[in-house]
Scaffold this active site. Sequence first.
Site, PDB file in Angstrom:
ATOM      1  N   HIS A   1      28.499  26.740  13.088  1.00 58.67           N
ATOM      2  CA  HIS A   1      28.224  25.903  14.250  1.00 58.67           C
ATOM      3  C   HIS A   1      27.057  24.987  13.908  1.00 58.67           C
ATOM      4  O   HIS A   1      26.210  25.314  13.089  1.00 58.67           O
ATOM      5  CB  HIS A   1      27.869  26.832  15.427  1.00 58.67           C
ATOM      6  CG  HIS A   1      27.747  26.152  16.757  1.00 58.67           C
ATOM      7  ND1 HIS A   1      26.639  25.416  17.118  1.00 58.67           N
ATOM      8  CD2 HIS A   1      28.573  26.134  17.841  1.00 58.67           C
ATOM      9  CE1 HIS A   1      26.783  24.971  18.353  1.00 58.67           C
ATOM     10  NE2 HIS A   1      27.959  25.380  18.808  1.00 58.67           N
TER      11      HIS A   1
ATOM     12  N   ASP B   1      24.312  34.675  13.056  1.00 59.95           N
ATOM     13  CA  ASP B   1      24.605  34.024  14.328  1.00 59.95           C
ATOM     14  C   ASP B   1      25.675  34.869  15.010  1.00 59.95           C
ATOM     15  O   ASP B   1      26.841  34.856  14.620  1.00 59.95           O
ATOM     16  CB  ASP B   1      25.101  32.600  14.062  1.00 59.95           C
ATOM     17  CG  ASP B   1      25.655  31.904  15.299  1.00 59.95           C
ATOM     18  OD1 ASP B   1      25.767  32.548  16.360  1.00 59.95           O
ATOM     19  OD2 ASP B   1      26.010  30.711  15.200  1.00 59.95           O
TER      20      ASP B   1
ATOM     21  N   GLN C   1      29.372  34.501  18.949  1.00 64.47           N
ATOM     22  CA  GLN C   1      30.783  34.777  19.222  1.00 64.47           C
ATOM     23  C   GLN C   1      31.162  36.228  18.969  1.00 64.47           C
ATOM     24  O   GLN C   1      32.293  36.631  19.238  1.00 64.47           O
ATOM     25  CB  GLN C   1      31.658  33.864  18.355  1.00 64.47           C
ATOM     26  CG  GLN C   1      31.504  32.389  18.655  1.00 64.47           C
ATOM     27  CD  GLN C   1      32.018  31.984  20.019  1.00 64.47           C
ATOM     28  OE1 GLN C   1      32.901  32.642  20.586  1.00 64.47           O
ATOM     29  NE2 GLN C   1      31.481  30.928  20.570  1.00 64.47           N
TER      30      GLN C   1
ATOM     31  N   LYS D   1      27.684  33.768  26.849  1.00 63.59           N
ATOM     32  CA  LYS D   1      28.980  34.134  26.274  1.00 63.59           C
ATOM     33  C   LYS D   1      29.270  35.631  26.453  1.00 63.59           C
ATOM     34  O   LYS D   1      30.376  36.081  26.180  1.00 63.59           O
ATOM     35  CB  LYS D   1      29.023  33.763  24.792  1.00 63.59           C
ATOM     36  CG  LYS D   1      28.856  32.258  24.519  1.00 63.59           C
ATOM     37  CD  LYS D   1      28.907  31.959  23.041  1.00 63.59           C
ATOM     38  CE  LYS D   1      28.429  30.555  22.717  1.00 63.59           C
ATOM     39  NZ  LYS D   1      29.274  29.492  23.289  1.00 63.59           N
TER      40      LYS D   1
ATOM     41  N   CYS E   1      31.522  21.745  17.862  1.00 66.91           N
ATOM     42  CA  CYS E   1      30.219  21.750  17.183  1.00 66.91           C
ATOM     43  C   CYS E   1      30.344  22.321  15.773  1.00 66.91           C
ATOM     44  O   CYS E   1      29.485  23.077  15.308  1.00 66.91           O
ATOM     45  CB  CYS E   1      29.178  22.520  17.984  1.00 66.91           C
ATOM     46  SG  CYS E   1      28.715  21.726  19.532  1.00 66.91           S
TER      47      CYS E   1
END
Length: 415
Positions: free
Chosen positions: A130, A207, A210, A233, A371
């Site tokens: 991202h 990261d 997700q 999220k 992104c």
Amino acid sequence: MGRAAGTGPAGDIVRRRADFPILARTVNDRPLVYLDNGATSQKPQCVIDVETHYYEHLNANVHRGVHRLSQEATDAYEGARDTAREFLNAVQREEIVFVRGTTEAINLVANSFGARFRAGDEVLITGMEHHSNIVPWQLACERSGAVLKVVPVDDRGELDIEAFGTLLSPRTRIVALTHVSNALGTINPVRELIARAHARGVPVLLDGAQAVPHVAIDVQALDCDFYAFSGHKLYGPTGTGVLYGRRALLEAMPPWQGGGDMIRQVSFAHTTYNDLPYKFEAGTPNIAGAIALAEAMRYVREVGFDAIAAHEHALLRDATERAQAFPGLRLIGTAREKAAILSFVLEDVHAHDVGSILDHEGVAVRTGHHCAMPLMERFGVAATVRASFALYNTHEDVAALFAALEKVPEVFGDA
């Protein structure tokens, strides 16, 4: 706060749908089919209630007051930190820093840990990141003269593991990679990659934006050095998130922002900084958001990650089989290990046009580059349609998605 009415026992996914009030609304006179969970998830009533309760009963600033409201707000806020520590299985609560989201967490590390970078140093990321895990490192490299290195992605949307090993070098100062690709759904073999990096003495940032809605995260088992995720999220509020950092690293890092609450003593000649984690939490935090985020963490743990994973994988399998049989549809990202994300293009029809037709049918998806512009370039597309599933989605939602896609040839049949 009690659970919303209508919830069933842990793992009863179908009945959990009733916990989310927005799913009862309509769009264009059709029932809402919400498949944009990779961008943000909807919120259960219990999370909404907790945030409302804070403003109605506890609203006061934290860490600074001797009055009752301030003390109660501080207890609730620091209790949220304890919940986050447990959620990630961090060793100490001081390793949990509240931030506005994954973007801020990565920027914090890039600016603070990155302050030690020097000309010729290297930062290793991947081709599926991202922008939030690209641009902060580019800025850090520009400031320091360090060099950004990128692990390539193959045609399935999986990382080139051999290239990862080759790109790790004596000059690598940090590896920063996504746990789960937001654009492809690829679940990266992060334990293996962390072990390889640590064998070379290189710390790793994950990261996890997700990943956290789909799988249980254990930072000790992963052995990562930093883990970042966003609350919105994870069925929590917007503008919230967590940075986990290994304590020894956080202790050695300078503050990123200056202001109230991150200091111990201030004079015009010199300032000494507060202890962890407050050294990295300048100013008034999103108190209500952190408390509501803790409720979201409790909610998904009550549902159960095993139940969530089984349900979402069944939806992904259903959607993938339908996609493979759909004329003119090309899947982007066919990794062997995937989260519940389906990214695709339709022949001769721009993704934005597809998204508009789906919206007319009440189906909400994400269209665009997500992104992840370098990744789109890698696959030779300007944009994709992305349907991303959550615990409250159903096989009826999958069917509605493909029924809506049937409308596209009707509109663009002569394209």
